[in-house]
Design an enzyme around this catalytic site. Structure first.
Site, PDB file in Angstrom:
ATOM      1  N   HIS A  74       0.816  -1.217   0.000  1.00 58.02           N
ATOM      2  CA  HIS A  74       0.000   0.000   0.000  1.00 58.02           C
ATOM      3  C   HIS A  74       0.850   1.268   0.000  1.00 58.02           C
ATOM      4  O   HIS A  74       0.343   2.351  -0.289  1.00 58.02           O
ATOM      5  CB  HIS A  74      -0.990  -0.003   1.178  1.00 58.02           C
ATOM      6  N   ASP A 104       0.309  -7.610   1.523  1.00 60.43           N
ATOM      7  CA  ASP A 104       0.636  -6.187   1.570  1.00 60.43           C
ATOM      8  C   ASP A 104       2.145  -5.960   1.604  1.00 60.43           C
ATOM      9  O   ASP A 104       2.654  -5.161   2.388  1.00 60.43           O
ATOM     10  CB  ASP A 104      -0.032  -5.506   2.768  1.00 60.43           C
ATOM     11  N   SER A 181       4.571   3.014   7.666  1.00 60.74           N
ATOM     12  CA  SER A 181       4.318   1.790   6.908  1.00 60.74           C
ATOM     13  C   SER A 181       5.526   1.378   6.093  1.00 60.74           C
ATOM     14  O   SER A 181       6.110   2.184   5.374  1.00 60.74           O
ATOM     15  CB  SER A 181       3.141   1.999   5.959  1.00 60.74           C
TER      16      SER A 181
END
Length: 330
Positions: A74, A104, A181
């Site tokens: 992402h 992911d 992230s």
């Protein structure tokens, strides 16, 4: 805008195993002994990068010294090219060579060698161990936060993520924010234990609830992406919804928990085994199934082509169904 998704903001063993990526010598994370967190951070910071796309920014970790970086899918999104900023202030163009939406995870390659690759710890950390999160929250590069491992094997349901459930995660109270992230979650010896994935924001009533993808998953997926460009996932061939008491009552069902099959894909392993819409999966290889997340977590622990046994409740009657999982490549 930092790479994240709200409401859940997307920013599972014992032993003491150290491994580095195959064929690469790590330059960044030897055990520290008593030298402390400060020394660990000083040596690990060069292994954490900032990744920027036209949509925002996130973090990444140097996986191999020859220019291979791992991050979250992402973070890169649909981009094929990204900018990678290193701790020494230099930047390089990066090519997204592979990504996997299911886990992911993504791999980025830059044309540089001699990078400080992390040492990877593939066994799960234990609750209570020190956890350090390094990344670029809100664009503040090489930010470090400290906490502990709060739990392992965590699941976040699809109703919270807005997509697939997130399973087999490490939970930490080390502060994770938008932009973290893809950054590193490390232990007090400087070993990568996970890739920072998500946090539940204070607006949801949470305090220090962050999550990371275990490093064993990172290694498995990254190596597949580097080898073949795709990741092979075990394939059941059903559309599922978590069975709740309300759903069970409205459908007049005699079981209250499990994974309710809504659709069965033609030609799938589930179809070949005779599974039908309305069946409820209540066990997977003898382990109780209460939610759809339990199914995804169980599938992550087995390989494509594995024979499994499902406990099925059909119209109030219980039975055991054996099938061989297929392969889904993404």
């Amino acid at each position: 805008m930092a790479a994240a998704v709200l409401v859940l903001s997307v920013a599972g063993c014992t032993g003491d195993n150290d491994t580095t990526p195959a064929g690469e010598a790590s330059t960044a994370a030897a055990p520290t002994g008593g030298s402390g967190v400060v020394d660990v951070v000083a040596r690990l910071e060069p292994s954490v990068v900032t990744i920027q796309t036209s949509e925002g920014l996130g973090s990444g970790v140097v996986y191999r010294a020859n220019g291979i970086i791992v991050t979250n899918q992402h973070v890169v999104g649909s981009a094929k090219q990204v900018k990678v900023a290193f701790a020494d202030g230099t930047q390089a163009n990066g090519q997204v060579t592979g990504s996997d939406e299911v886990t992911d995870l993504a791999v980025v390659r830059v044309q540089r060698t001699g990078l400080p690759a992390v040492t990877v710890r593939q066994d799960l950390p234990k609750p209570g161990e020190t956890a350090l999160a390094i990344g670029s929250p809100l664009g503040f590069e090489n930010t470090v936060t400290e906490g502990i491992i709060s739990g392992v094997g965590r699941q976040i349901p699809a109703s919270t993520t807005g997509g697939r459930p997130l399973v087999d995660l490490i939970q930490t109270d080390a502060a994770i924010s938008p932009g973290n992230s893809g950054g590193a979650l490390i232990d007090d010896r400087g070993r990568l234990v996970g890739l920072n994935e998500a946090y539940i924001p204070p607006s949801a009533g949470a305090v220090s609830l962050g999550f990371a993808i275990p490093s064993s998953t990172v290694v498995d997926v990254a190596d597949q992406l580097l080898s073949t460009g795709t990741v092979a996932h075990p394939y059941l061939g059903v559309s599922l919804v978590t069975l709740t008491g309300d759903i069970a009552q409205s459908l007049g069902m005699k079981v209250n928990t499990g994974a309710l099959i809504r659709q069965v894909q033609s030609g799938s392993p589930a179809a070949s085994a005779g599974l039908q819409p309305g069946d409820v999966i209540v066990t997977f290889n003898g382990t109780d199934v209460a939610t759809v997340g339990d199914i995804y977590a169980a599938l992550r622990k087995v390989d494509p082509g594995t024979a499994v046994t499902l406990g099925i409740n059909r119209g109030g009657s219980q039975s055991q169904v054996k099938l061989t999982l297929g392969t889904l490549s993404r």
